[in-house]
Design a protein around this motif. Structure first.
Motif, PDB file in Angstrom:
ATOM      1  N   GLY A 250       1.007  -1.192  -0.241  1.00  0.00           N
ATOM      2  CA  GLY A 250      -0.125  -0.056   0.042  1.00  0.00           C
ATOM      3  C   GLY A 250       0.989   1.244   0.091  1.00  0.00           C
ATOM      4  N   TYR A 251       0.327   2.379  -0.306  1.00  0.00           N
ATOM      5  CA  TYR A 251       0.934   3.616  -0.275  1.00  0.00           C
ATOM      6  C   TYR A 251       0.370   4.551   0.889  1.00  0.00           C
ATOM      7  N   ASN A 252       1.371   5.090   1.620  1.00  0.00           N
ATOM      8  CA  ASN A 252       0.816   5.893   2.670  1.00  0.00           C
ATOM      9  C   ASN A 252       1.511   7.236   2.162  1.00  0.00           C
ATOM     10  N   ALA A 253       0.414   8.089   1.736  1.00  0.00           N
ATOM     11  CA  ALA A 253       0.822   9.543   1.133  1.00  0.00           C
ATOM     12  C   ALA A 253       1.476  10.335   2.239  1.00  0.00           C
ATOM     13  N   GLU A 254       0.875  10.318   3.366  1.00  0.00           N
ATOM     14  CA  GLU A 254       1.536  11.234   4.518  1.00  0.00           C
ATOM     15  C   GLU A 254       2.728  11.023   4.885  1.00  0.00           C
ATOM     16  N   LYS A 255       3.240   9.719   4.809  1.00  0.00           N
ATOM     17  CA  LYS A 255       4.710   9.331   5.167  1.00  0.00           C
ATOM     18  C   LYS A 255       5.534   9.168   3.985  1.00  0.00           C
ATOM     19  N   ASN A 256       4.701   9.386   2.892  1.00  0.00           N
ATOM     20  CA  ASN A 256       5.435   9.120   1.544  1.00  0.00           C
ATOM     21  C   ASN A 256       6.265   7.723   1.452  1.00  0.00           C
ATOM     22  N   LEU A 257       5.675   6.694   1.887  1.00  0.00           N
ATOM     23  CA  LEU A 257       6.283   5.316   2.066  1.00  0.00           C
ATOM     24  C   LEU A 257       5.523   4.403   1.733  1.00  0.00           C
ATOM     25  N   THR A 258       5.740   3.242   1.148  1.00  0.00           N
ATOM     26  CA  THR A 258       5.030   2.203   0.705  1.00  0.00           C
ATOM     27  C   THR A 258       5.031   0.975   1.898  1.00  0.00           C
ATOM     28  N   TYR A 259       4.092   0.221   2.344  1.00  0.00           N
ATOM     29  CA  TYR A 259       4.127  -0.839   3.438  1.00  0.00           C
ATOM     30  C   TYR A 259       3.565  -2.086   2.802  1.00  0.00           C
ATOM     31  N   PRO A 260       3.967  -3.013   3.332  1.00  0.00           N
ATOM     32  CA  PRO A 260       3.585  -4.711   2.587  1.00  0.00           C
ATOM     33  C   PRO A 260       2.079  -4.650   3.159  1.00  0.00           C
ATOM     34  N   GLN A 261       1.385  -5.517   2.126  1.00  0.00           N
ATOM     35  CA  GLN A 261      -0.045  -5.708   2.411  1.00  0.00           C
ATOM     36  C   GLN A 261      -0.201  -7.219   2.301  1.00  0.00           C
ATOM     37  N   ARG A 262       0.323  -7.787   1.313  1.00  0.00           N
ATOM     38  CA  ARG A 262       0.134  -9.187   1.054  1.00  0.00           C
ATOM     39  C   ARG A 262       1.501  -9.787   0.249  1.00  0.00           C
ATOM     40  N   SER A 263       1.940 -10.972   0.668  1.00  0.00           N
ATOM     41  CA  SER A 263       2.889 -11.576   0.122  1.00  0.00           C
ATOM     42  C   SER A 263       2.471 -12.681  -1.072  1.00  0.00           C
ATOM     43  N   LYS A 264       3.626 -13.060  -1.891  1.00  0.00           N
ATOM     44  CA  LYS A 264       3.144 -14.057  -2.827  1.00  0.00           C
ATOM     45  C   LYS A 264       2.506 -15.408  -2.172  1.00  0.00           C
ATOM     46  N   GLU A 265       2.914 -15.724  -0.853  1.00  0.00           N
ATOM     47  CA  GLU A 265       2.500 -17.065  -0.321  1.00  0.00           C
ATOM     48  C   GLU A 265       1.091 -16.727  -0.219  1.00  0.00           C
ATOM     49  N   GLU A 266       0.476 -15.536   0.186  1.00  0.00           N
ATOM     50  CA  GLU A 266      -0.720 -15.374   0.140  1.00  0.00           C
ATOM     51  C   GLU A 266      -1.571 -15.170  -0.875  1.00  0.00           C
ATOM     52  N   ALA A 267      -0.846 -14.796  -2.075  1.00  0.00           N
ATOM     53  CA  ALA A 267      -1.512 -14.470  -3.363  1.00  0.00           C
ATOM     54  C   ALA A 267      -2.866 -15.421  -3.484  1.00  0.00           C
ATOM     55  N   ALA A 268      -3.803 -15.033  -4.230  1.00  0.00           N
ATOM     56  CA  ALA A 268      -5.103 -15.737  -4.360  1.00  0.00           C
ATOM     57  C   ALA A 268      -4.912 -16.437  -5.610  1.00  0.00           C
ATOM     58  N   ASP A 269      -5.628 -17.701  -5.622  1.00  0.00           N
ATOM     59  CA  ASP A 269      -5.769 -18.423  -6.537  1.00  0.00           C
ATOM     60  C   ASP A 269      -7.342 -18.340  -6.937  1.00  0.00           C
ATOM     61  N   TYR A 270      -7.525 -17.727  -8.064  1.00  0.00           N
ATOM     62  CA  TYR A 270      -8.955 -17.154  -8.500  1.00  0.00           C
ATOM     63  C   TYR A 270      -9.650 -18.202  -8.971  1.00  0.00           C
ATOM     64  N   ARG A 271      -9.368 -19.466  -9.452  1.00  0.00           N
ATOM     65  CA  ARG A 271      -9.754 -20.544  -9.906  1.00  0.00           C
ATOM     66  C   ARG A 271     -11.034 -20.099 -10.960  1.00  0.00           C
ATOM     67  N   TYR A 272     -10.401 -19.349 -12.145  1.00  0.00           N
ATOM     68  CA  TYR A 272     -11.340 -18.848 -13.094  1.00  0.00           C
ATOM     69  C   TYR A 272     -12.006 -19.897 -13.732  1.00  0.00           C
ATOM     70  N   PHE A 273     -13.289 -19.638 -14.275  1.00  0.00           N
ATOM     71  CA  PHE A 273     -14.138 -20.573 -15.095  1.00  0.00           C
ATOM     72  C   PHE A 273     -15.167 -19.735 -15.559  1.00  0.00           C
ATOM     73  N   PRO A 274     -15.588 -20.037 -16.868  1.00  0.00           N
ATOM     74  CA  PRO A 274     -16.490 -19.233 -17.543  1.00  0.00           C
ATOM     75  C   PRO A 274     -17.847 -19.218 -16.803  1.00  0.00           C
ATOM     76  N   GLU A 275     -18.393 -18.123 -16.779  1.00  0.00           N
ATOM     77  CA  GLU A 275     -19.716 -17.829 -16.134  1.00  0.00           C
ATOM     78  C   GLU A 275     -20.810 -18.568 -16.691  1.00  0.00           C
ATOM     79  N   PRO A 276     -21.424 -19.576 -16.157  1.00  0.00           N
ATOM     80  CA  PRO A 276     -22.308 -20.452 -16.993  1.00  0.00           C
ATOM     81  C   PRO A 276     -23.727 -19.794 -17.084  1.00  0.00           C
ATOM     82  N   ASP A 277     -24.206 -18.726 -16.461  1.00  0.00           N
ATOM     83  CA  ASP A 277     -25.275 -18.063 -16.473  1.00  0.00           C
ATOM     84  C   ASP A 277     -25.371 -16.769 -17.456  1.00  0.00           C
ATOM     85  N   ILE A 278     -24.014 -16.528 -18.367  1.00  0.00           N
ATOM     86  CA  ILE A 278     -24.267 -15.552 -19.375  1.00  0.00           C
ATOM     87  C   ILE A 278     -23.562 -16.138 -20.556  1.00  0.00           C
TER      88      ILE A 278
END
Ligand code: ZN
Ligand code: MN
Length: 442
Positions: A250-278
């Motif tokens: 994330g970016y903190n504008a007041e302090k002008n620095l970036t800080y960790p939010q989520r690392s690769k280990e926690e990265a989401a697996d979105y399991r994409y598949f075609p929307e069957p209702d459209i």
């Protein structure tokens, strides 16, 4: 510097269609009387509710794609992107995965071309509100925003400086506003900026084996600053012989620095598949042609033509309007001014200096603006250069008065003002003159 930044940007924009993306609810999250006011089983994610895509939102996505020189997929579809979060009651977002409506576009910046990888259409989520009720900390959910049409624009990692990233994002923003697809108000979250940043040694051509995504950026200036800060941070890590962690920050504008939010280990697996209702969506050449025909004159072409026919400065005239409707109104104003022998360049400078935006006066007749221009330019509007030349002459010819002023005789200013007015032979705003004289001789 021994490292070269590799930067890509991602922009999410809420479309201002009348209704939401997959239901008939009013798309008006900021105008709703109360939370969860514009909702129905579809945008509340209730079981069994069926989504129906908004045709206008699809057409606007394709219109933006065309304006950004994209190719348009003749067969496109929606997909489910799964993740769990309380603002997403279905447990998935309807988005697009491998066949977005638009791909392979480009944006021209002063530092070179940036390719657009894809533009796809999806739905916005609900909004979490962290509040305190009866002294208890609670999180509330408002679904007025749930299902608002959301365009996602993804650039290739071809941006090589923070300034270029800012320019590129701003160009896309201007084109979105010009097409009148969104108000793109960043304070309201109608436009959201993200960047991915990594560094590679200057002599290399391949992409680095990591990248850092930056979020929580809510202005173009902060986009530039967040990337600058992140480049510094990564440079320090690389100089120590280490590799920065692949993560979301994330970016903190007041302090002008970036800080960790989520690392690769926690990265989401979105399991994409075609929307069957459209069902998949075919963009026939006929449909595509009708979208093309609905587009206004290309933004850059318009600015270039104004520059050519009226000698106006592009960056100044672009301050005067947002939408193509406003641009059309300006064109009328310029034509009228030209017929009356008014220099359009001066008119544009005047309006830009006074920060008059077309939306403030577009309901007026062009003549009203020209009257205002006449009225004001007789008394206050004068090229600064002309005024400065006159003041310089007066100062040069009255050394005694200037010396007296420097000794503390402040009323000498009035004498110098009178001399300047006499020399100019015009009714220029005295305050403007006094300010300048003061600056020059104090
Ligand atoms: Zn709804
Ligand atoms: Mn997205």
């Amino acid at each position: 510097m021994t490292y070269q930044p590799i930067i890509g940007i991602e922009i999410h924009v809420q479309l201002k269609t009348a209704s939401k993306m997959f239901c008939g609810c009013k798309n008006y999250p900021f105008g709703a009387k109360k939370p969860n006011f514009y909702t129905c089983p579809v945008c509340l994610g209730l079981p069994g509710a069926l989504p129906v895509p908004n045709k206008k939102a699809i057409e606007w996505t394709i219109a933006l794609g065309l304006a950004l020189k994209c190719q348009i997929n003749s067969l496109s579809k929606f997909d489910r992107k799964h993740y769990f979060y309380p603002d997403l009651p279905k447990g998935y977002q309807i988005s697009q995965y491998d066949s977005p409506f638009c791909f392979n576009g480009k944006v021209t910046t002063s530092q070179g071309e940036v390719s657009i990888r894809r533009i796809h259409l999806e739905e916005d989520t609900g909004k979490l509100i962290h509040a305190s009720v009866n002294g208890k900390k609670v999180t509330l959910i408002d679904f007025n925003r749930s299902g608002v049409p959301l365009i996602e624009i993804v650039s290739e990692p071809q941006i090589h400086s923070p300034a270029q990233a800012k320019e590129c994002a701003k160009k896309i923003f201007q084109i979105i506003r010009y097409l009148n697809l969104s108000d793109a108000d960043m304070e309201k979250g109608q436009l959201r900026l993200e960047a991915n940043v990594s560094l590679r040694p200057k002599n290399r051509q391949d992409l680095p084996n990591y990248k850092v995504e930056l979020k929580n950026i809510n202005s173009f200036r902060f986009l530039e600053k967040a990337i600058e800060t992140e480049i510094k941070r990564q440079t320090e890590i690389l100089l120590q012989g280490k590799t920065p962690v692949q993560e979301t920050r994330g970016y903190n504008a007041e302090k002008n620095l970036t800080y960790p939010q989520r690392s690769k280990e926690e990265a989401a697996d979105y399991r994409y598949f075609p929307e069957p209702d459209i069902p998949p969506i075919r963009i026939s050449s006929q449909w595509l042609e009708s979208i093309k025909n609905s587009l206004p004159l290309d933004y850059e072409t318009l600015l270039a033509s104004w520059e050519k026919s009226y000698r106006v400065e592009k960056h100044l005239v672009s301050l005067l309007f947002d939408t193509h409707h406003q641009a059309a109104w300006l064109e009328k104003l310029f034509q009228k001014a030209k017929r009356l022998g008014i220099e359009v360049r001066r008119l544009v400078n005047f309006l830009a200096n006074k920060k008059i935006k077309v939306n403030l006066f577009a309901h007026e007749e062009p003549q009203k603006i020209l009257d205002l221009f006449h009225e004001q330019t007789q008394t206050i509007s004068i090229e600064v250069e002309e005024l400065e030349r006159a003041i310089d002459q007066v100062i040069k010819h009255n050394p005694q008065a200037v010396a007296d002023f420097r000794k503390g005789k402040k009323n000498v200013l009035n004498f110098l003002l009178g001399q300047t007015l006499k020399l100019l032979g015009k009714k220029v705003d005295p305050k403007q003159i006094i300010k300048l004289i003061n600056e020059k001789i104090s």
